[in-house]
Design an enzyme around this catalytic site. Sequence first.
Site, mmCIF file in Angstrom:
data_model
loop_
_atom_site.group_PDB
_atom_site.id
_atom_site.type_symbol
_atom_site.label_atom_id
_atom_site.label_comp_id
_atom_site.label_asym_id
_atom_site.label_seq_id
_atom_site.Cartn_x
_atom_site.Cartn_y
_atom_site.Cartn_z
ATOM 1 N N LYS A 1 19.901 23.094 74.807
ATOM 2 C CA LYS A 1 19.136 21.859 74.656
ATOM 3 C C LYS A 1 18.073 21.740 75.775
ATOM 4 O O LYS A 1 17.938 22.618 76.604
ATOM 5 C CB LYS A 1 20.085 20.666 74.668
ATOM 6 C CG LYS A 1 21.080 20.709 73.499
ATOM 7 C CD LYS A 1 20.396 20.800 72.148
ATOM 8 C CE LYS A 1 21.333 20.700 70.958
ATOM 9 N NZ LYS A 1 22.152 21.902 70.752
HETATM 10 C C1 LIG Z 1 21.112 18.516 65.842
HETATM 11 C C2 LIG Z 1 22.365 18.637 66.636
HETATM 12 N N1 LIG Z 1 23.209 17.588 66.729
HETATM 13 C C3 LIG Z 1 24.347 17.639 67.430
HETATM 14 C C4 LIG Z 1 24.718 18.787 68.084
HETATM 15 C C5 LIG Z 1 26.031 18.820 68.819
HETATM 16 O O1 LIG Z 1 25.865 19.001 70.194
HETATM 17 P P1 LIG Z 1 27.132 19.357 71.110
HETATM 18 O O2 LIG Z 1 27.225 20.849 71.127
HETATM 19 O O3 LIG Z 1 26.772 18.799 72.462
HETATM 20 O O4 LIG Z 1 28.322 18.713 70.528
HETATM 21 C C6 LIG Z 1 23.900 19.898 68.030
HETATM 22 C C7 LIG Z 1 24.310 21.134 68.728
HETATM 23 O O5 LIG Z 1 23.739 22.180 68.623
HETATM 24 C C8 LIG Z 1 22.696 19.834 67.294
HETATM 25 O O6 LIG Z 1 21.885 20.886 67.202
#
Ligand SMILES: Cc1ncc(COP(=O)(O)O)c(C=O)c1O
Length: 379
Positions: A185
């Site tokens: 991210k």
């Molecule tokens: C669009 C989106 N939402 C939510 C998430 C979930 O993130 P996390 O890995 O912090 O749970 C991701 C993870 O890649 C994502 O790409």
Amino acid sequence: MGGVPYLQYDGPVLDEATVAGVADVLRSGQLTSGPWVRTFEAALSAFCDGRPVRALTSATAAVEVALQLCGIGPGDEVITSAQSFFTVPNMIVKVGAKPVFVDCDLITRNIDLAAVEAAITPRTRAIVPTHWPGSLVDMDALHALARRRGLRVIEDAALVLGSRWRGRNVGAFGDLVTFSFHPNKNITSIEGGALVVNDDDEARRVEPLRFHGIIPLPDRTRDVAFPGGKFNLPDVNARIGAAQLARLPEFLARRRALVDRYVERFATDPACVLPPRPEGDDGQSWNMWSVLLPLDRLTMTRKAFRDALDARGIGSGVSYEALHLTTLGRRFGYREGDFPVAERIARETVTLPLHAALTAADVDRVCAACAGILAAARR
Ligand SMILES: Cc1ncc(COP(=O)(O)O)c(C=O)c1O
């Protein structure tokens, strides 16, 4: 690869001061949630114009807690996009509700708000859109629709920390907003996420949801009234996240410069469908650069294209599969053809390397590799 470095499609930039800071946390004896979580939350709150923010172990945990905070459960429907990561439908199903998918736009990949409105039923409780890099969901229309129809909004802002809408950061307004600090991210805490809430009362209600359901009692014992999660962020992660947040503007500027380079250099024959074109100081952040392959004009599959990139030392990803066509999605009655745009993106999309550690020469290398591979596979 004869000395040419492999280009990962994602990757964080961690500086030595952060590494030393982590060592300090490890030596402090404060290993789980403590002062660095409070510091990180305060910095995130300042970033969100003072709205309360709570750190959690992932954006997935933040979405789960957000749904619970809204009281969403069995019998409820939640509308979301058929084009996103697995998190949102997974958590909707996990809390016992039904995911209701709608289609998205081919270029911005954001949820189709007219389709959202058409999908509302008496059981609908919330809309959970994912914002895409390069173009946010129309926030004025989204929140006006939610207000008009009495629905909650949980913005999945995992990909857009640092994007702005009418000059304000995503997270600084709206209803509930979730961020991810996974290493791919815009900033990372290794694993980690955050939930932006409306007021102190909601922030207080997050506490038991993220920590065992525990409610402290005045006599220094504890009670539990429901089975809460175990989603508290450790201080080591918060230390990394706080250092990263301070560097966000620099990371975003680097990503934007690389996207400008992609836009300038990315020329394939046959032509790929490209993300929205960045325009001046448009307030958009760029977490990823995903193109759509012109598969109907190629003699190769997407897998063969990605394998060919791999053979040239270039990583790639798929962002994302069509959520209604997963085994879980099909369990709710969805079929091929339900959401043609999401399905086309799922078939054709390839995410190419983009992160703050890349150079312009790396982007040129990716562009040249894509052009060469596609030209050789032209029908
Ligand atoms: C669009 C989106 N939402 C939510 C998430 C979930 O993130 P996390 O890995 O912090 O749970 C991701 C993870 O890649 C994502 O790409």
